[in-house]
Design a protein around this motif. Structure first.
Motif, PDB file in Angstrom:
ATOM      1  N   TRP A  49      47.059 -18.869 -68.782  1.00 34.47           N
ATOM      2  CA  TRP A  49      46.949 -20.389 -68.237  1.00 34.47           C
ATOM      3  C   TRP A  49      47.360 -21.063 -69.512  1.00 34.47           C
ATOM      4  N   LEU A  50      48.308 -22.734 -69.074  1.00 35.22           N
ATOM      5  CA  LEU A  50      48.936 -22.774 -69.826  1.00 35.22           C
ATOM      6  C   LEU A  50      48.681 -24.649 -69.989  1.00 35.22           C
ATOM      7  N   SER A  51      48.331 -25.664 -71.038  1.00 40.31           N
ATOM      8  CA  SER A  51      48.403 -26.738 -70.643  1.00 40.31           C
ATOM      9  C   SER A  51      49.920 -27.160 -71.151  1.00 40.31           C
ATOM     10  N   ALA A  52      49.919 -28.452 -70.427  1.00 42.55           N
ATOM     11  CA  ALA A  52      51.186 -29.284 -70.396  1.00 42.55           C
ATOM     12  C   ALA A  52      50.882 -30.678 -71.068  1.00 42.55           C
ATOM     13  N   SER A  53      52.160 -30.483 -71.513  1.00 40.94           N
ATOM     14  CA  SER A  53      52.034 -32.082 -72.605  1.00 40.94           C
ATOM     15  C   SER A  53      53.530 -32.871 -72.238  1.00 40.94           C
ATOM     16  N   ASP A  54      53.010 -33.792 -71.874  1.00 40.30           N
ATOM     17  CA  ASP A  54      53.865 -35.340 -71.809  1.00 40.30           C
ATOM     18  C   ASP A  54      54.275 -35.980 -72.632  1.00 40.30           C
ATOM     19  N   ASN A  55      54.189 -35.180 -73.871  1.00 41.62           N
ATOM     20  CA  ASN A  55      54.786 -36.508 -75.330  1.00 41.62           C
ATOM     21  C   ASN A  55      56.802 -35.510 -75.292  1.00 41.62           C
ATOM     22  N   PRO A  56      57.127 -36.689 -74.906  1.00 45.59           N
ATOM     23  CA  PRO A  56      59.072 -35.844 -74.798  1.00 45.59           C
ATOM     24  C   PRO A  56      59.316 -35.309 -75.925  1.00 45.59           C
ATOM     25  N   LYS A  57      59.260 -36.105 -76.936  1.00 46.94           N
ATOM     26  CA  LYS A  57      59.212 -35.459 -78.845  1.00 46.94           C
ATOM     27  C   LYS A  57      58.655 -33.400 -78.868  1.00 46.94           C
ATOM     28  N   ARG A  58      58.195 -33.220 -78.296  1.00 43.90           N
ATOM     29  CA  ARG A  58      57.511 -31.977 -78.253  1.00 43.90           C
ATOM     30  C   ARG A  58      58.662 -31.085 -77.662  1.00 43.90           C
ATOM     31  N   LYS A  59      58.931 -30.432 -78.810  1.00 46.17           N
ATOM     32  CA  LYS A  59      60.403 -29.194 -77.955  1.00 46.17           C
ATOM     33  C   LYS A  59      60.198 -28.068 -76.910  1.00 46.17           C
ATOM     34  N   LEU A  60      58.434 -27.796 -77.008  1.00 48.03           N
ATOM     35  CA  LEU A  60      58.649 -27.178 -75.786  1.00 48.03           C
ATOM     36  C   LEU A  60      56.468 -27.371 -75.062  1.00 48.03           C
ATOM     37  N   LYS A  61      56.906 -28.001 -73.839  1.00 51.07           N
ATOM     38  CA  LYS A  61      55.955 -28.565 -73.184  1.00 51.07           C
ATOM     39  C   LYS A  61      54.964 -27.894 -72.955  1.00 51.07           C
ATOM     40  N   TYR A  62      54.917 -26.840 -72.725  1.00 50.32           N
ATOM     41  CA  TYR A  62      53.151 -25.742 -72.038  1.00 50.32           C
ATOM     42  C   TYR A  62      52.820 -25.444 -73.699  1.00 50.32           C
ATOM     43  N   SER A  63      51.315 -25.147 -73.717  1.00 51.36           N
ATOM     44  CA  SER A  63      50.780 -24.397 -74.795  1.00 51.36           C
ATOM     45  C   SER A  63      49.786 -23.519 -73.876  1.00 51.36           C
ATOM     46  N   TRP A  64      50.067 -21.839 -74.445  1.00 54.47           N
ATOM     47  CA  TRP A  64      48.684 -21.624 -74.026  1.00 54.47           C
ATOM     48  C   TRP A  64      47.684 -21.437 -74.209  1.00 54.47           C
ATOM     49  N   GLU A  65      46.645 -21.476 -73.125  1.00 52.47           N
ATOM     50  CA  GLU A  65      45.039 -21.182 -73.501  1.00 52.47           C
ATOM     51  C   GLU A  65      44.502 -20.550 -73.462  1.00 52.47           C
ATOM     52  N   VAL A  66      44.622 -20.166 -72.561  1.00 54.37           N
ATOM     53  CA  VAL A  66      43.558 -18.692 -71.918  1.00 54.37           C
ATOM     54  C   VAL A  66      44.183 -17.262 -71.069  1.00 54.37           C
ATOM     55  N   ILE A  67      43.496 -16.187 -71.605  1.00 54.32           N
ATOM     56  CA  ILE A  67      44.348 -15.293 -70.735  1.00 54.32           C
ATOM     57  C   ILE A  67      43.140 -14.432 -69.805  1.00 54.32           C
ATOM     58  N   GLU A  68      43.233 -14.192 -68.811  1.00 61.26           N
ATOM     59  CA  GLU A  68      42.717 -13.090 -68.488  1.00 61.26           C
ATOM     60  C   GLU A  68      42.552 -11.695 -68.880  1.00 61.26           C
ATOM     61  N   ALA A  69      41.252 -11.520 -69.280  1.00 60.09           N
ATOM     62  CA  ALA A  69      41.598  -9.843 -69.510  1.00 60.09           C
ATOM     63  C   ALA A  69      39.733  -9.264 -69.929  1.00 60.09           C
ATOM     64  N   ASP A  70      40.283  -7.818 -69.571  1.00 62.73           N
ATOM     65  CA  ASP A  70      38.917  -7.220 -69.598  1.00 62.73           C
ATOM     66  C   ASP A  70      37.938  -7.564 -68.663  1.00 62.73           C
ATOM     67  N   GLY A  71      38.302  -8.360 -67.744  1.00 62.54           N
ATOM     68  CA  GLY A  71      37.819  -9.360 -66.461  1.00 62.54           C
ATOM     69  C   GLY A  71      36.796 -10.629 -66.952  1.00 62.54           C
ATOM     70  N   ALA A  72      37.847 -11.194 -68.198  1.00 60.29           N
ATOM     71  CA  ALA A  72      36.896 -12.356 -68.333  1.00 60.29           C
ATOM     72  C   ALA A  72      37.738 -12.694 -69.258  1.00 60.29           C
TER      73      ALA A  72
END
Length: 234
Positions: free
Chosen positions: A53-76
Motif C-alpha cells: 500500500w502506498l501514500s500519494a502526494s499532491d505536491n507537484p514538486k515531488r519527483k515521485l508521487k507515491y511513497s511505499w508505506e505498508v506491506i503484507e508479510a507473514d499474514g500481517a
C-alpha cells in the motif's frame, strides 16, 4: 498517526537502489515507481508479488508521487516507512504508553548533542533533568513472534549507542527505543549474526547505563500507532 488520505494498493514488482520500488497498482492503475523511505535491507519484506500500500502526494514538486508505506508479510500488515518512527514514538511518549519514560514536562526532537549529532527525542523534566532518546525502526522477523534489529550493518547505529553512553557518563539519562512496526511480534532481540559490531556496542551501552525499551505497533491501512510493550530478550 493517521495517514492523510486513503492508501493506494498494488503488487510489488521489485525494490531496488534502496530507495525505489516498482509497483503494479490495482484497478488497472498501471505500473509506477514509488519512493521507498527505508535504507535497510528489508530482509523478508521485498518479495515480488507481495501486496503493498502506498501514500500519494499532491505536491507537484515531488519527483515521485507515491511513497511505499505498508506491506503484507507473514499474514500481517508491516509498516516499512522509516520516516515515521520518531513521530510514532513521540505520540506514544505523550500518551504515556512507554512505561519508564513518563512524567516529563517537555519533548523536543532533533536536538544537537554529542559529536555533531542530533538526538531523535530529548525529554526534559520540571527540574531540568534530561533524557536522551534514540529511536530505531524494527521490522525484521525470521522466527515467528520475534522481531530483530538490525536487518543490515549499521555503523551509524553503533555510533549512536556510544554517544548515548557518553550522555550517561555526563550525568544524564539515555535510552534506546526500538519501534516494532509489525503487530505479530511480542519479543525482540538483536540480530548479532547480521551486525555483530552493533550487538557488541549495544551490550557495552547497557553496561554504561543506557536503558532500552521496545514498543510494538498496531498497523492499519488508515494509520499506525505504537501501543504495546515488546519484551527485549537481547
Amino acid at each position: 498517526m493517521k495517514f492523510s488520505a486513503p492508501l493506494v494498493s498494488g503488487r510489488l514488482v521489485k525494490r531496488y537502489k534502496r530507495f525505489l520500488a516498482d509497483v503494479l497498482l490495482d484497478d488497472n492503475g498501471g505500473a509506477i515507481t514509488a519512493h521507498c523511505a527505508n535504507p535497510g535491507s528489508m530482509l523478508g519484506l521485498k518479495e515480488p508479488g507481495s501486496r503493498v500500500w502506498l501514500s500519494a502526494s499532491d505536491n507537484p514538486k515531488r519527483k515521485l508521487k507515491y511513497s511505499w508505506e505498508v506491506i503484507e508479510a507473514d499474514g500481517a500488515l508491516v509498516g516499512i516507512n522509516t520516516a515515521h518512527p520518531n513521530k510514532l514514538v513521540e505520540e506514544a511518549l505523550e500518551a504515556g504508553r512507554i512505561a519508564g519514560l513518563t512524567g516529563y514536562q517537555t519533548l523536543r526532537r532533533e536536538v544537537k548533542y554529542g559529536k555533531n549529532s542530533r538526538i531523535d527525542i530529548l525529554l526534559e523534566g520540571a527540574d531540568g533533568a534530561k533524557t536522551y532518546v534514540e529511536v530505531k525502526n524494527v521490522h525484521l522477523m525470521r522466527k515467528a513472534g520475534l522481531a530483530e534489529f538490525p536487518d543490515s550493518v549499521t555503523a551509524r547505529g553503533a555510533k549512536h549507542l556510544v554517544e548515548l553512553g557518553d550522555m550517561v557518563a555526563e550525568g544524564h539519562r539515555a535510552a534506546m527505543v526500538f519501534l516494532v512496526q509489525r503487530p505479530d511480534c511480542s519479543r525482540m532481540s538483536l540480530a548479532d549474526d547480521i551486525d555483530p559490531a552493533y550487538a557488541a556496542a549495544f551490550a557495552e551501552a547497557r553496561r554504561a547505563g543506557v536503558e532500552a525499551f521496545a514498543i510494538g505497533c498496531d498497523v492499519r491501512l488508515d494509520g499506525i500507532d505504537a501501543v504495546k510493550p515488546v519484551e527485549i530478550i537481547a
